[in-house]
Scaffold this motif. Sequence first.
Motif, short mmCIF file in Angstrom:
data_model
loop_
_atom_site.label_atom_id
_atom_site.label_comp_id
_atom_site.label_asym_id
_atom_site.label_seq_id
_atom_site.Cartn_x
_atom_site.Cartn_y
_atom_site.Cartn_z
N GLN A 219 0.90 -1.20 0.09
CA GLN A 219 -0.12 -0.02 0.06
C GLN A 219 0.82 1.38 -0.09
O GLN A 219 1.84 1.39 0.75
CB GLN A 219 -1.00 0.02 1.19
CG GLN A 219 -1.96 1.04 1.16
CD GLN A 219 -3.08 1.17 0.20
OE1 GLN A 219 -3.26 0.17 -0.13
NE2 GLN A 219 -3.44 2.31 -0.12
N VAL A 220 0.63 2.22 -0.98
CA VAL A 220 1.37 3.47 -1.15
C VAL A 220 0.44 4.33 -0.56
O VAL A 220 -0.59 4.56 -0.94
CB VAL A 220 2.05 3.74 -2.40
CG1 VAL A 220 2.65 4.92 -2.38
CG2 VAL A 220 2.87 2.61 -2.96
N LEU A 221 1.03 5.24 0.24
CA LEU A 221 0.31 6.44 0.90
C LEU A 221 0.99 7.82 0.56
O LEU A 221 2.40 7.91 0.67
CB LEU A 221 0.19 6.48 2.57
CG LEU A 221 -0.70 7.54 3.10
CD1 LEU A 221 -2.15 7.60 2.62
CD2 LEU A 221 -0.54 7.23 4.45
N LEU A 222 0.44 8.61 -0.25
CA LEU A 222 0.92 9.98 -0.48
C LEU A 222 0.31 11.27 0.25
O LEU A 222 -1.15 11.39 0.30
CB LEU A 222 0.74 10.09 -2.08
CG LEU A 222 1.43 8.94 -3.01
CD1 LEU A 222 1.04 9.21 -4.26
CD2 LEU A 222 2.94 8.86 -2.76
N VAL A 223 1.02 12.04 0.86
CA VAL A 223 0.50 13.34 1.47
C VAL A 223 1.17 14.68 0.98
O VAL A 223 2.26 14.68 1.25
CB VAL A 223 0.65 12.90 2.87
CG1 VAL A 223 -0.23 14.53 3.67
CG2 VAL A 223 -0.15 11.99 3.25
N GLU A 224 0.35 15.58 0.28
CA GLU A 224 1.07 16.66 -0.11
C GLU A 224 1.04 17.57 0.82
O GLU A 224 0.08 17.86 1.61
CB GLU A 224 0.40 17.05 -1.58
CG GLU A 224 0.53 16.25 -2.60
CD GLU A 224 -0.99 15.46 -2.66
OE1 GLU A 224 -1.45 15.17 -3.98
OE2 GLU A 224 -1.62 15.17 -1.63
N SER A 225 2.02 18.83 0.77
CA SER A 225 1.77 20.08 1.44
C SER A 225 2.70 21.10 0.86
O SER A 225 3.71 20.73 0.05
CB SER A 225 2.56 19.55 2.98
OG SER A 225 3.77 19.23 2.98
N GLY A 226 2.61 22.15 1.37
CA GLY A 226 3.44 23.38 0.96
C GLY A 226 2.61 24.25 0.16
O GLY A 226 3.19 25.34 -0.28
N GLY A 227 1.38 24.07 -0.31
CA GLY A 227 0.53 24.95 -1.27
C GLY A 227 0.34 26.39 -0.37
O GLY A 227 0.35 26.19 0.80
N ASP A 228 0.05 27.41 -1.15
CA ASP A 228 0.16 28.64 -0.44
C ASP A 228 -0.40 29.76 -1.63
O ASP A 228 -0.39 29.49 -3.05
CB ASP A 228 1.44 29.12 -0.06
CG ASP A 228 1.23 30.21 0.99
OD1 ASP A 228 2.03 30.34 2.01
OD2 ASP A 228 0.12 30.66 1.17
N LEU A 229 -0.58 30.93 -1.24
CA LEU A 229 -0.81 32.11 -2.01
C LEU A 229 0.66 32.76 -2.27
O LEU A 229 1.36 33.12 -1.23
CB LEU A 229 -1.81 33.08 -1.55
CG LEU A 229 -1.96 34.35 -2.11
CD1 LEU A 229 -2.34 34.37 -3.31
CD2 LEU A 229 -2.78 35.49 -1.23
N VAL A 230 1.02 33.15 -3.42
CA VAL A 230 2.26 33.65 -3.73
C VAL A 230 2.07 34.35 -4.86
O VAL A 230 1.53 34.32 -5.76
CB VAL A 230 3.51 32.53 -4.18
CG1 VAL A 230 2.98 31.75 -5.26
CG2 VAL A 230 4.99 32.88 -4.24
N GLN A 231 2.78 35.81 -4.89
CA GLN A 231 2.85 36.52 -5.77
C GLN A 231 3.64 35.97 -7.16
O GLN A 231 4.64 35.36 -7.27
CB GLN A 231 3.47 37.91 -5.61
CG GLN A 231 2.83 38.69 -4.50
CD GLN A 231 3.34 39.97 -4.15
OE1 GLN A 231 4.44 40.31 -4.45
NE2 GLN A 231 2.61 40.86 -3.61
N PRO A 232 3.11 36.56 -8.29
CA PRO A 232 3.78 36.11 -9.61
C PRO A 232 5.46 36.46 -9.64
O PRO A 232 5.78 37.50 -9.00
CB PRO A 232 3.25 37.20 -10.71
CG PRO A 232 1.68 37.44 -10.06
CD PRO A 232 2.11 37.61 -8.57
N GLY A 233 6.30 35.68 -10.09
CA GLY A 233 7.60 35.78 -10.00
C GLY A 233 8.36 35.17 -8.68
O GLY A 233 9.31 35.04 -8.36
N GLY A 234 7.39 34.88 -7.70
CA GLY A 234 7.76 34.31 -6.58
C GLY A 234 8.25 32.56 -6.59
O GLY A 234 8.11 32.20 -7.67
N SER A 235 8.42 31.94 -5.51
CA SER A 235 9.00 30.72 -5.55
C SER A 235 8.13 30.12 -4.38
O SER A 235 7.55 30.59 -3.45
CB SER A 235 10.33 30.58 -5.20
OG SER A 235 10.98 31.06 -6.13
N LEU A 236 8.04 28.77 -4.43
CA LEU A 236 7.39 27.89 -3.66
C LEU A 236 7.73 26.32 -3.79
O LEU A 236 8.27 25.93 -4.78
CB LEU A 236 5.71 27.73 -3.98
CG LEU A 236 4.90 27.55 -2.86
CD1 LEU A 236 4.94 28.69 -1.48
CD2 LEU A 236 3.30 27.47 -3.52
#
Length: 125
Positions: free
Chosen positions: A1-18
Amino acid sequence: QVLLVESGGDLVQPGGSLRLSCAASGLTNSGYAVAWFRQVPGKEREFVAAIRWSGGSTYYADSVKGRFSISRDKANGAVYLQMNSLKPEDTAVYFCGAGRPIVSAIPSASMYYYWGQGTQVTVSS
């Protein structure tokens, strides 16, 4: 069984990084690839980038080449998506998926049979 959990999404301005993270458990070295896809309402899931869990080969959609970078940390069971020079059109829910696609099928969402719940990325001023 494989389990995947994403994180790190956010609101960022154009040209920014995430940086997005995908915590992956249950992966083995038996040909798995982990990929990032993104989806906006009313559209199909779109391939972004993928990495072979064992050998580390990477693959990118043309729309993100030179801006996004995918990497993995096998010891900690994680896959990362570093996103630079973000544009408003990068706004989407980002999902990580795991499967065993052949090289030509890597961009196909149907080749991945494990998915996380997604994380929202919004690029806006």
